[in-house]
Design a protein around this motif. Structure first.
Motif, mmCIF file in Angstrom:
data_model
loop_
_atom_site.group_PDB
_atom_site.id
_atom_site.type_symbol
_atom_site.label_atom_id
_atom_site.label_comp_id
_atom_site.label_asym_id
_atom_site.label_seq_id
_atom_site.Cartn_x
_atom_site.Cartn_y
_atom_site.Cartn_z
ATOM 1 N N THR A 281 0.799 -1.226 0.000
ATOM 2 C CA THR A 281 0.000 0.000 0.000
ATOM 3 C C THR A 281 0.832 1.277 0.000
ATOM 4 N N LEU A 282 1.939 1.235 0.703
ATOM 5 C CA LEU A 282 2.750 2.439 0.883
ATOM 6 C C LEU A 282 3.447 2.840 -0.411
ATOM 7 N N PRO A 283 3.339 4.113 -0.815
ATOM 8 C CA PRO A 283 4.082 4.535 -2.009
ATOM 9 C C PRO A 283 5.581 4.466 -1.704
ATOM 10 N N ARG A 284 6.353 4.210 -2.741
ATOM 11 C CA ARG A 284 7.797 4.154 -2.507
ATOM 12 C C ARG A 284 8.328 5.527 -2.144
ATOM 13 N N GLN A 285 9.368 5.539 -1.330
ATOM 14 C CA GLN A 285 9.926 6.796 -0.839
ATOM 15 C C GLN A 285 11.205 7.119 -1.621
ATOM 16 N N GLN A 286 11.822 8.234 -1.270
ATOM 17 C CA GLN A 286 13.051 8.645 -1.951
ATOM 18 C C GLN A 286 14.207 7.688 -1.669
ATOM 19 N N PHE A 287 14.045 6.914 -0.611
ATOM 20 C CA PHE A 287 15.126 6.019 -0.205
ATOM 21 C C PHE A 287 14.523 4.649 0.095
ATOM 22 N N ALA A 288 15.337 3.622 0.104
ATOM 23 C CA ALA A 288 14.855 2.287 0.452
ATOM 24 C C ALA A 288 14.319 2.328 1.888
ATOM 25 N N THR A 289 13.140 1.737 2.093
ATOM 26 C CA THR A 289 12.447 1.887 3.370
ATOM 27 C C THR A 289 12.142 0.528 3.974
ATOM 28 N N LYS A 290 12.513 0.366 5.226
ATOM 29 C CA LYS A 290 12.191 -0.877 5.929
ATOM 30 C C LYS A 290 10.830 -0.764 6.595
ATOM 31 N N ILE A 291 10.032 -1.806 6.448
ATOM 32 C CA ILE A 291 8.750 -1.867 7.157
ATOM 33 C C ILE A 291 8.858 -3.027 8.136
ATOM 34 N N VAL B 297 6.805 -7.367 17.956
ATOM 35 C CA VAL B 297 5.873 -7.989 18.895
ATOM 36 C C VAL B 297 6.660 -8.528 20.081
ATOM 37 N N MET B 298 6.223 -8.253 21.265
ATOM 38 C CA MET B 298 6.847 -8.716 22.496
ATOM 39 C C MET B 298 8.347 -8.459 22.486
ATOM 40 N N GLY B 299 8.710 -7.258 22.084
ATOM 41 C CA GLY B 299 10.099 -6.840 22.114
ATOM 42 C C GLY B 299 10.958 -7.416 21.002
ATOM 43 N N LYS B 300 10.340 -8.125 20.081
ATOM 44 C CA LYS B 300 11.134 -8.737 19.008
ATOM 45 C C LYS B 300 10.648 -8.268 17.646
ATOM 46 N N LEU B 301 11.567 -8.036 16.731
ATOM 47 C CA LEU B 301 11.169 -7.743 15.355
ATOM 48 C C LEU B 301 10.714 -9.059 14.733
ATOM 49 N N THR B 302 9.446 -9.110 14.380
ATOM 50 C CA THR B 302 8.857 -10.384 13.979
ATOM 51 C C THR B 302 8.714 -10.499 12.467
ATOM 52 N N ALA B 303 8.588 -9.362 11.790
ATOM 53 C CA ALA B 303 8.466 -9.409 10.331
ATOM 54 C C ALA B 303 9.089 -8.158 9.738
ATOM 55 N N THR B 304 9.725 -8.315 8.608
ATOM 56 C CA THR B 304 10.362 -7.181 7.940
ATOM 57 C C THR B 304 10.129 -7.272 6.444
ATOM 58 N N LYS B 305 9.807 -6.131 5.843
ATOM 59 C CA LYS B 305 9.732 -6.042 4.385
ATOM 60 C C LYS B 305 10.544 -4.819 3.992
ATOM 61 N N LYS B 306 11.124 -4.866 2.797
ATOM 62 C CA LYS B 306 11.920 -3.717 2.377
ATOM 63 C C LYS B 306 11.359 -3.152 1.077
ATOM 64 N N LEU B 307 10.994 -1.905 1.143
ATOM 65 C CA LEU B 307 10.436 -1.216 -0.014
ATOM 66 C C LEU B 307 11.582 -0.523 -0.729
ATOM 67 N N SER B 308 11.765 -0.811 -2.033
ATOM 68 C CA SER B 308 12.914 -0.214 -2.707
ATOM 69 C C SER B 308 12.667 1.270 -2.988
ATOM 70 N N ALA B 309 13.728 1.961 -3.304
ATOM 71 C CA ALA B 309 13.639 3.414 -3.471
ATOM 72 C C ALA B 309 12.872 3.774 -4.733
ATOM 73 N N LEU B 310 12.312 4.946 -4.691
ATOM 74 C CA LEU B 310 11.541 5.479 -5.800
ATOM 75 C C LEU B 310 12.480 5.872 -6.937
ATOM 76 N N ARG B 311 12.114 5.509 -8.172
ATOM 77 C CA ARG B 311 12.872 6.030 -9.291
ATOM 78 C C ARG B 311 12.126 7.235 -9.826
ATOM 79 N N LYS B 312 12.839 8.345 -9.999
ATOM 80 C CA LYS B 312 12.207 9.647 -10.273
ATOM 81 C C LYS B 312 11.191 9.615 -11.415
ATOM 82 N N ASP B 313 11.560 8.950 -12.529
ATOM 83 C CA ASP B 313 10.740 9.044 -13.734
ATOM 84 C C ASP B 313 9.348 8.401 -13.617
ATOM 85 N N VAL B 314 9.088 7.656 -12.587
ATOM 86 C CA VAL B 314 7.780 6.998 -12.540
ATOM 87 C C VAL B 314 6.856 7.591 -11.470
ATOM 88 N N THR B 315 7.223 8.746 -10.979
ATOM 89 C CA THR B 315 6.439 9.359 -9.902
ATOM 90 C C THR B 315 4.950 9.364 -10.198
#
Ligand SMILES: Nc1nc2c(ncn2[C@@H]2O[C@H](COP(=O)(O)OP(=O)(O)OP(=O)(O)O)[C@@H](O)[C@H]2O)c(=O)[nH]1
Ligand SMILES: [Mg+2]
Length: 636
Positions: free
Chosen positions: A556-566, A570-588
């Protein structure tokens, strides 16, 4: 004076209430043919788009009984009456006795119909409608049979002591099972087969008989025209020019334009600027008398002076207020913030206005470090929440940010203090030694036997269990179930529909509080906590939920200017991670998508000097309001 009959149409969702109302409006020539459209009483844009009724809608019809029926009244079949104080048989005998003397006059009947919504989230609308009538048409779709909400709405009608006319609807459909569904109704009501009316809202078949049955079986309102005026308020509307418009049922006396009136509870005084009927559009009349349903224009512009269930009476009168309505306690909470803090006052006004036409909405101001000032809102369910947020955007043009919905939890802190918590961000952190309790529901599911296996699996996945089973006739089963409310809100309803090809239906009520095994889940975007996405999840579902939420946000999240970790913690532990790659200017342009009107609106907003949302406080991450809306919804 014409005879008056007040009745409401109740049923499970989609069983054809509004369509049948169309045919009544048509056959009584209440709505002109050129203005007729499908489900004409569903006037709200969202109702038309979604094909469901959200708000109750009164409509007054004038019905002229065919000469033959009033001259030689057939003995009416005993209608199904549950109340001790209304007796339809004495009513029909009264009519039969009167008809020859009053001749033409009794031929004209005023029928006040109130169409109601079928979805469980809007059952507060039904309960208010039932306070204004003496009888109901209980529709049962002859292709579907009795469904969960049929049982709930029937119970409500019984509790109100109303006359019940059972109607088999959609009889034009070739695979209608009139005999079998008739049997179900006989079982349910203990009525005889002749009591059941047959009708089609598509062809209009059976509607003349239905209009007759309403005149014969529904008792007239008790007439107290000489008493001091008292009106029971069951709904409101707001007009920018004319202020608050009250929908009321005249219980005693009569009311006319120019009368000096007051709200009994708030004491607010006003002059009746206009009095009228809903036909279904507003039509001014000289006066409304005892037993009638209509509107009064108050001119009052400030909201909050009037509530549903309040009594209207003449100014300075000592008339006793009528017994009001019970409030509808919220089931699910969410916080709503204006995307731009400049809109805070506008948002408050919008909520004040919305509450006038939706008395089940509750809200109070709150403030959050990052999101600023906003409102903690209580809703009757997920659909109710969706409808309210959608109306805020459409009817008031306010961009909002909405937090993940939460139910209420009861927390006992180590020092013994008990606190009720409605927001995940206030939920204790992992490691706090607290006891948590949560609300459970008692529910009823009606389903065809073939789907039993699927439903049992689904119940298990949602921590639910079956407490009773009844054979329902016609190869169907009625399951009494219990389950944590939290699990019901985790998309159970949609999954139930999907897994039963749409055949299973569900109704529920909130029951007791029980110990809960739940934990808080926090979401980080670019290593920053986004409080609006925090939620409380069952410990056993924590990992699955963490994966699902990060995946959904990734989609759902639009890509950002930089690579973004989502990330989900849970219970003090990182349970899931996804990485959104950086936005390429020409496709804004493509990435931001959206239809052109939306874009124009956005540009206009910017012109008005509004700040881009959420840039403050969240560093570099840009999260558009649509993302919050999508994350709020259950669908995957
Ligand atoms: N064939 C046939 N279809 C019908 C009939 N009545 C309603 N429908 C269809 O059934 C669907 C639901 O009809 P509505 O009148 O909106 O049902 P409702 O009970 O008002 O629904 P809610 O207000 O959302 O609870 C629509 O697609 C209608 O076209 C009927 O008598 N015959
Ligand atoms: Mg409807």
């Amino acid at each position: 004076m014409a005879e008056i009959r007040n009745f409401s149409i109740i049923a499970h969702i989609d069983h054809g209430k509004s369509t049948l109302a169309d045919r009544m409006l048509e056959q009584t020539k209440t709505v002109e043919a050129r203005l007729m459209k499908e489900q004409v009483l569903d006037s709200m844009e969202l109702e038309r788009e979604r094909g469901i009724t959200i708000k109750m809608q009164p409509a007054r019809m004038v019905y002229r009984r065919p000469a033959s029926s009033s001259a030689s009244l057939r003995p009416s079949p005993a209608s199904v009456t549950v109340s001790e104080h209304t007796s339809p048989s004495s009513d029909s005998s009264r009519l039969a006795a009167q008809a020859p003397d009053t001749g033409k006059q009794t031929n004209e009947y005023i029928l006040n119909l109130i169409d109601t919504p079928g979805h469980i989230d809007f059952s507060y609308e039904v309960s208010r409608a039932l306070n204004a009538v003496e009888g109901v048409l209980l529709l049962v779709d002859s292709t579907q049979g009795v469904q969960a909400q049929t049982l709930t709405t029937l119970q409500m009608a019984k509790d109100h002591g109303l006359t019940i006319i059972p109607v088999l609807s959609k009889i034009d459909v070739p695979h209608a099972r009139i005999k079998e569904v008739g049997d179900e109704i006989i079982n349910l009501l203990g009525c005889s087969r002749e009591d059941i009316m047959l009708a089609s809202g598509k062809t209009g078949q059976g509607v003349p008989e239905l209009l007759e049955a309403i005149c014969e079986r529904v008792p007239p309102p008790s007439n107290k025209p000489t008493d001091t005026y008292r009106g029971l308020i069951f709904d409101f509307e707001y007009s920018n020019h004319r202020g608050i418009i009250v929908y009321q049922r005249v219980v005693d006396g009569f009311v006319k334009k120019g009368d000096a009136l007051e709200f009994a509870a708030s004491g607010k005084k006003f002059t009746a600027l206009e009095v009228g009927i809903l036909a279904p559009q507003e039509v001014p009349v000289a006066s409304l008398g005892s037993g009638e349903i209509g509107y009064i224009v108050t001119g009052i512009k400030e909201p909050g002076v009037a509530g549903v269930g309040d009594t209207l009476r003449p100014e300075k009168s000592s008339a006793e207020p009528l017994p009001g309505y019970q409030e509808a306690p919220p089931v699910v909470w969410s916080s709503v913030f204006p995307a731009s803090q400049d809109d805070f006052t506008m948002l408050r006004q919008a909520l004040d206005r919305l509450r006038l036409s939706d008395s089940s909405l509750s809200y109070e101001e709150e403030s959050s470090g990052i999101l600023g000032r906003g409102f903690r809102c209580g809703f009757l369910g997920m659909l109710h929440m969706e409808i309210v947020t959608e109306r805020l955007r459409r009817e008031f043009d306010i961009e909002i940010i909405i937090t993940a919905p939460s139910i209420s939890y009861e927390i006992t802190w180590p020092d013994g203090k008990v606190e009720e918590i409605y927001a995940a961000t206030r939920f204790p952190n992992h490691g706090d030694r607290v006891e948590v309790r949560e609300p459970w529901i008692l529910g009823q599911i009606i389903l065809p036997g073939d789907y039993m296996g699927n439903i049992m699996t689904l119940l298990y996945e949602h921590e639910g269990s079956v407490i009773d089973t009844k054979i329902f006739g016609d190869g169907r089963t009625l399951l009494a179930i219990e389950m944590p409310l939290r699990e019901l809100m985790r998309g159970f309803f949609d999954k139930l529909k999907n897994t039963s090809s749409g055949y299973a239906s569900l109704s529920y009520e909130i029951a007791e509080m029980r110990p809960a095994s739940v934990t808080r889940m926090d979401i980080f975007v670019a290593e920053e906590l986004i409080p609006a996405f925090s939620r409380v999840v069952g410990v056993i579902h924590a990992e699955t939920e963490a994966k699902a939420v990060t995946e959904k946000l990734y989609q759902t999240l639009p890509r950002q200017q930089f690579a973004t970790k989502i990330q989900a913690m849970v219970m003090g532990k990182l349970t899931a991670t996804k990485k959104l790659s950086a936005l390429r200017k020409d496709v804004t342009a493509k990435l931001y998508g959206g239809d052109i009107t939306r874009k124009m609106k956005l540009r206009e907003n910017q012109k008005r000097g509004k700040k881009k949302m959420l840039e403050r406080g969240t560093g570099n991450v840009h999260i558009p309001p649509e993302v919050f809306m999508k994350m709020m919804r259950n669908e995957e």
